[in-house]
Design a protein around this motif. Structure first.
Motif, mmCIF file in Angstrom:
data_model
loop_
_atom_site.group_PDB
_atom_site.id
_atom_site.type_symbol
_atom_site.label_atom_id
_atom_site.label_comp_id
_atom_site.label_asym_id
_atom_site.label_seq_id
_atom_site.Cartn_x
_atom_site.Cartn_y
_atom_site.Cartn_z
ATOM 1 N N PRO A 1 4.785 -1.635 14.894
ATOM 2 C CA PRO A 1 5.464 -0.334 14.841
ATOM 3 C C PRO A 1 4.467 0.812 14.975
ATOM 4 N N GLU A 2 4.196 1.229 16.187
ATOM 5 C CA GLU A 2 3.147 2.240 16.407
ATOM 6 C C GLU A 2 3.427 3.524 15.646
ATOM 7 N N SER A 3 4.692 3.845 15.446
ATOM 8 C CA SER A 3 5.037 5.089 14.754
ATOM 9 C C SER A 3 4.666 5.058 13.278
ATOM 10 N N ARG A 4 4.179 3.915 12.792
ATOM 11 C CA ARG A 4 3.750 3.805 11.396
ATOM 12 C C ARG A 4 2.231 3.667 11.265
ATOM 13 N N SER A 5 1.516 3.929 12.336
ATOM 14 C CA SER A 5 0.072 3.669 12.326
ATOM 15 C C SER A 5 -0.679 4.496 11.296
ATOM 16 N N GLU A 6 -0.282 5.735 11.094
ATOM 17 C CA GLU A 6 -1.000 6.583 10.145
ATOM 18 C C GLU A 6 -0.529 6.376 8.713
ATOM 19 N N GLY B 1 0.824 -1.201 0.000
ATOM 20 C CA GLY B 1 0.000 0.000 0.000
ATOM 21 C C GLY B 1 0.853 1.243 0.000
ATOM 22 N N ASP B 2 1.548 1.502 -1.105
ATOM 23 C CA ASP B 2 2.637 2.469 -1.101
ATOM 24 C C ASP B 2 2.289 3.840 -1.677
ATOM 25 N N TYR B 3 1.254 3.916 -2.432
ATOM 26 C CA TYR B 3 1.066 5.103 -3.265
ATOM 27 C C TYR B 3 0.020 6.030 -2.676
ATOM 28 N N LYS B 4 -0.046 7.239 -3.214
ATOM 29 C CA LYS B 4 -1.038 8.212 -2.782
ATOM 30 C C LYS B 4 -1.684 8.838 -4.004
ATOM 31 N N ASP B 5 -2.915 9.274 -3.834
ATOM 32 C CA ASP B 5 -3.560 9.985 -4.937
ATOM 33 C C ASP B 5 -3.539 11.472 -4.620
ATOM 34 N N ALA B 6 -4.234 12.234 -5.423
ATOM 35 C CA ALA B 6 -4.145 13.691 -5.277
ATOM 36 C C ALA B 6 -4.806 14.194 -4.011
ATOM 37 N N ASP B 7 -5.667 13.400 -3.416
ATOM 38 C CA ASP B 7 -6.450 13.885 -2.283
ATOM 39 C C ASP B 7 -5.983 13.360 -0.934
ATOM 40 N N LYS B 8 -5.451 12.136 -0.885
ATOM 41 C CA LYS B 8 -5.175 11.544 0.419
ATOM 42 C C LYS B 8 -4.140 10.443 0.307
ATOM 43 N N VAL B 9 -3.482 10.176 1.410
ATOM 44 C CA VAL B 9 -2.606 9.020 1.494
ATOM 45 C C VAL B 9 -3.475 7.788 1.689
ATOM 46 N N GLU B 10 -3.162 6.732 0.968
ATOM 47 C CA GLU B 10 -4.026 5.557 1.043
ATOM 48 C C GLU B 10 -3.891 4.800 2.354
ATOM 49 N N GLY B 11 -2.750 4.913 3.030
ATOM 50 C CA GLY B 11 -2.680 4.409 4.403
ATOM 51 C C GLY B 11 -2.239 2.985 4.583
ATOM 52 N N GLY B 12 -1.948 2.277 3.512
ATOM 53 C CA GLY B 12 -1.423 0.929 3.672
ATOM 54 C C GLY B 12 -2.499 -0.125 3.766
ATOM 55 N N SER B 13 -2.274 -1.245 3.082
ATOM 56 C CA SER B 13 -3.270 -2.321 3.095
ATOM 57 C C SER B 13 -2.868 -3.478 3.987
ATOM 58 N N ARG B 14 -1.621 -3.535 4.463
ATOM 59 C CA ARG B 14 -1.196 -4.234 5.673
ATOM 60 C C ARG B 14 -1.302 -5.754 5.665
ATOM 61 N N GLY B 15 -1.516 -6.378 4.529
ATOM 62 C CA GLY B 15 -1.663 -7.826 4.533
ATOM 63 C C GLY B 15 -1.186 -8.447 3.241
ATOM 64 N N PHE B 16 -1.711 -9.628 2.944
ATOM 65 C CA PHE B 16 -1.381 -10.303 1.694
ATOM 66 C C PHE B 16 -2.644 -10.952 1.143
#
Length: 746
Positions: A353-358, A310-325
């Motif tokens: 890694p709590e510092s990566r939650s957002e 979940g690496d990419y972002k669009d023009a409006d928001k960060v997608e936030g990661g999909s975190r699985g497989f």
């Protein structure tokens, strides 16, 4: 979600006039409960800096990112991007890997793969993002530790992943032509577009032919600018390619150099995840419709497994990661989605890694699959959680989590070597100043049980934990322990631990509160009073946060805070209270506090142990003699544990980790006949004797030796337990060691 196939069902994939049948292999044996010997154990950790050249500074950044092995499995070859090299490691004895030098390249190596007696190295020689370029460097490795370069094939763009087909007929190179993240907010399109190179491996390497397969016009997201990320090839010479930023998967027939089929990776709904970076792990939120954006991909029998970073972002928001497989069939139908289950498994193991939650949470990035004996295994690497999850995928539509393997920081490359029953994980993050280095971790299949985690929270509840900094045994119950985390997490708490289980089980928590509100201390020590209350040591910072001795009841209510006398507190440095012990009851109750390092008025090499009398609130002190610190390091106290009213265990450590660690020692002291004095006078110097050198215990799991050995508990039967602080998985591997040292008394 999971779909179960019917017997003898077949998938048919059609593209243009080509028809290809991909049978679902139901001949794969159904996975049974693992028999003895079916677990991986770590047998070695190789710090990559050992491969630096003579004369290069030991702290020089050098990494291992993607790794392959010679055909006989005796030699590893890893890409080292910062040094523009290919590193070699001799693993003829995998328990004792040896540096074997390196090959200097003309640019940044991005991937490497083995083809019979050759290795193929993708090398990025781009001048800039707008002018991507590269070569496929080919080396003859008939002498595995003395490769000879035999060909350089122009790639016509910036290469990323390279893979060789199981048939040995083709290689595929993903030409990413990656975007400039500082241009146009990092958004696509940014030309030139990427593509796939098909390499025909007939004849000698200098004669190998490269055919280009265009991937433009396929994805709905920036389809004119595909960025192929990773490639995997099956036994039918079909390459599966991820277009990560485009959220797309493409299948290419390598024989005809044509796109067979393509599909969107789609989106996923996640429930029970942490999405706020507030220094607390709170997996209670949902993320809906998050694009998978897969990074690595691998064939698992007839299915495709993707690591969804979940690496990419669009023009409006960060997608936030999909975190699985996810497991797809070749038409893009989902057969299994892990959702938040992998992330929650890491939470229970103390690796979140709590510092990566957002952002992207545990960030699954690497994925690989291989058959070991009768089992098809799937390996999923968490780049931010520093773990590799091992799944039994013998039923690929329903993979089962078998174990979690601790790694170095930033695991990137996953290399199964079934012929030798080995798995190699390359961890690319290298930071000598922060005490961790890039490593190659080597695991061997054959252990009778999973060696890790050594401590985890109850699988029946989602109980976050980490950064254990102090520990004590219950005064009455055997193998019942309590531990506290330090200030890495807000909202202080006490964890209940059942040490009678293997792994030890965190089965509950007591959140501290004061006046009805949660509190935030830097807890470094815990002791239990005779009436069941807890004494806690909160470390000060020498500035705004004072050193405090706390008393709470069994439900976590803070009853009193006790500060040091002003004259003593004025001598504080940033290293304060570090451990606490209590003896006696009523009028005889005394609380002992270990100070970590020397304060301003302490003699060099001597540190205070404070004695607090709760009855008159007076403080008295001893001096304790520290061991000699290694050059450039310091030594201090981490814990104090009462054995009886006069004898104590003291944990002494340096601030070094890995091969540099020297001082991790448990000492015994006695205060019999020694009277503590008020600070400002000459304090009595206690005598100590070595009870146990903990370095062999910490090194026994063949990993990176941690610096923070922080908690010691001695239970009612005299059984000794030691725990390490994993620093909340930030600038640290996140690995927690829970040592069971048997019956031991000073």
């Amino acid at each position: 979600m999971t779909r179960r196939p019917t017997p003898l069902k077949q998938w048919r994939l059609r593209a243009a006039s080509l028809a290809l049948t991909l049978p679902l292999s139901l001949a794969v044996a159904a996975a049974n409960k693992p028999a003895q010997g079916d677990y991986f154990e770590r047998i070695a950790t190789f710090p990559v800096y050992h491969n630096l050249a003579e004369g290069e500074a030991r702290a020089t950044e050098t990494v291992a990112e993607i790794t392959t092995a010679s055909s006989d499995g005796s030699t590893l070859y890893y890409t080292d991007s910062p040094r523009q090299r290919l590193g070699l490691v001799d693993i003829r004895n995998p328990e004792a890997p040896r540096p074997a030098g390196f090959l200097q390249l003309e640019g940044e190596p991005t991937s490497v793969a083995t083809h019979r007696h050759f290795i193929l190295v993708a090398v990025n020689t781009s001048l800039d993002y707008a002018r991507p370029d590269g070569v496929l460097a080919v080396f003859d490795i008939r002498d595995p530790r003395a490769p000879k370069r035999v060909a350089s094939l122009a790639t016509g763009g910036q290469p990323d992943s390279v893979a060789v087909s199981p048939t040995g007929r083709f290689a595929a190179v993903a030409i990413e032509n990656e975007r400039n993240e500082d241009l146009n907010k990092g958004l696509l399109p940014q030309f030139p577009a990427g593509h796939l190179n098909v390499v025909d491996l007939a004849g000698q390497p200098a004669d190998w032919r490269i055919r280009k397969v265009a991937l433009s016009g396929l994805a709905k997201i920036a389809g004119e600018d595909p960025e192929p990320e990773y490639v995997s090839i099956n036994a039918l010479d079909i390459a599966a390619v991820t277009l990560q930023e485009n959220n797309h998967v493409v299948l290419v027939d390598l024989r005809r150099a044509r796109v067979l089929h393509h599909f969107s990776a789609g989106s996923v709904d996640l429930h029970g995840v942490d999405i706020e970076e507030n220094d607390r792990i709170q997996p209670t939120a949902s993320l809906l419709g998050k694009r998978r954006e897969p990074d690595a991909i691998t064939w698992v029998g007839p299915l495709l497994a993707t690591a969804n970073e979940g690496d990419y972002k669009d023009a409006d928001k960060v997608e936030g990661g999909s975190r699985g497989f996810t497991l797809f069939d070749p038409r893009g139908k989902i057969w299994h989605e892990s959702g938040a289950s992998l992330e929650q498994a890491l939470i229970r193991a103390g690796h979140y890694p709590e510092s990566r939650s957002e952002n992207k949470g545990i960030e699954p990035e690497g994925i690989a699959s291989a058959r070991f004996g009768k089992r098809q295994l799937l390996f999923v690497g968490s780049e931010r959680g520093n773990l590799v999850a091992v799944y039994d995928a013998s039923k690929p539509w329903s993979p089962r989590l078998e174990q979690l393997l601790p790694t170095g920081v930033g695991p990137e490359g996953l290399l199964p070597i079934p012929s030798r029953n080995l798995l190699v994980v390359s961890s690319e993050t290298d930071a000598a100043d922060d005490g961790y280095r890039s490593t190659l971790s080597i695991y061997r299949l054959g252990a009778k049980r999973a060696e890790y985690p050594q401590i985890q929270s109850d699988p029946k509840q989602l109980l976050p934990w980490g950064a254990l900094s102090g520990m004590v045994a219950d005064r009455d119950a055997r193998k019942r322990l309590y531990a506290v985390p330090d200030s890495y997490y807000k909202a202080s708490r006490i964890f209940r631990i059942d040490a009678g289980r293997t792994p030890a089980l965190i089965d509950g928590e007591i959140e501290l509160h004061k006046g009805g509100s949660s509190v935030d201390y830097d807890l470094e020590g815990i002791a239990q009073a005779g009436n069941g209350d807890f004494w806690l040591a909160s470390e000060g910072d020498g500035k705004k946060r004072p050193n405090l001795l706390l008393r709470t009841n069994a439900s976590g209510e803070v009853l009193r805070e006790y500060a040091l006398p002003e004259a003593v507190a004025a001598q504080a440095t940033s290293n304060g209270f570090e451990g606490v012990a209590v003896t006696g009851e009523g009028a005889l109750e005394r609380v002992y506090v270990a100070f970590q390092r020397e304060w301003r008025n302490d003699p060099a090499g001597q540190v205070k142990i404070g004695v607090f009398n709760p009855n008159n609130e007076q403080w008295r002190f001893f001096h304790y003699p520290l061991d000699q610190a290694p050059d450039g390091a310091w030594v201090g106290l981490s814990e104090i544990t009462a054995v009886d009213d006069e004898r104590f265990l003291v944990l002494e450590r340096d601030n070094r980790s890995g091969p540099d660690a020297e001082v991790k020692r448990l000492y015994g002291i006695s205060i019999a006949g020694v009277e503590p004095q008020a600070d400002g006078t000459t304090l009595p110097l206690l005598r100590k004797r070595l009870v146990r050198d903990l370095l062999p215990d910490l090194a026994a799991s063949n990993g990176w030796v941690p610096d923070k050995v922080e908690g010691v508990a001695l239970d009612t039967r005299g059984e000794l337990f030691v725990v390490t602080d994993n620093d909340g998985v930030e600038d640290a591997s996140g690995e927690t060691r829970f040592l069971r040292l048997g019956r031991l008394r000073p």
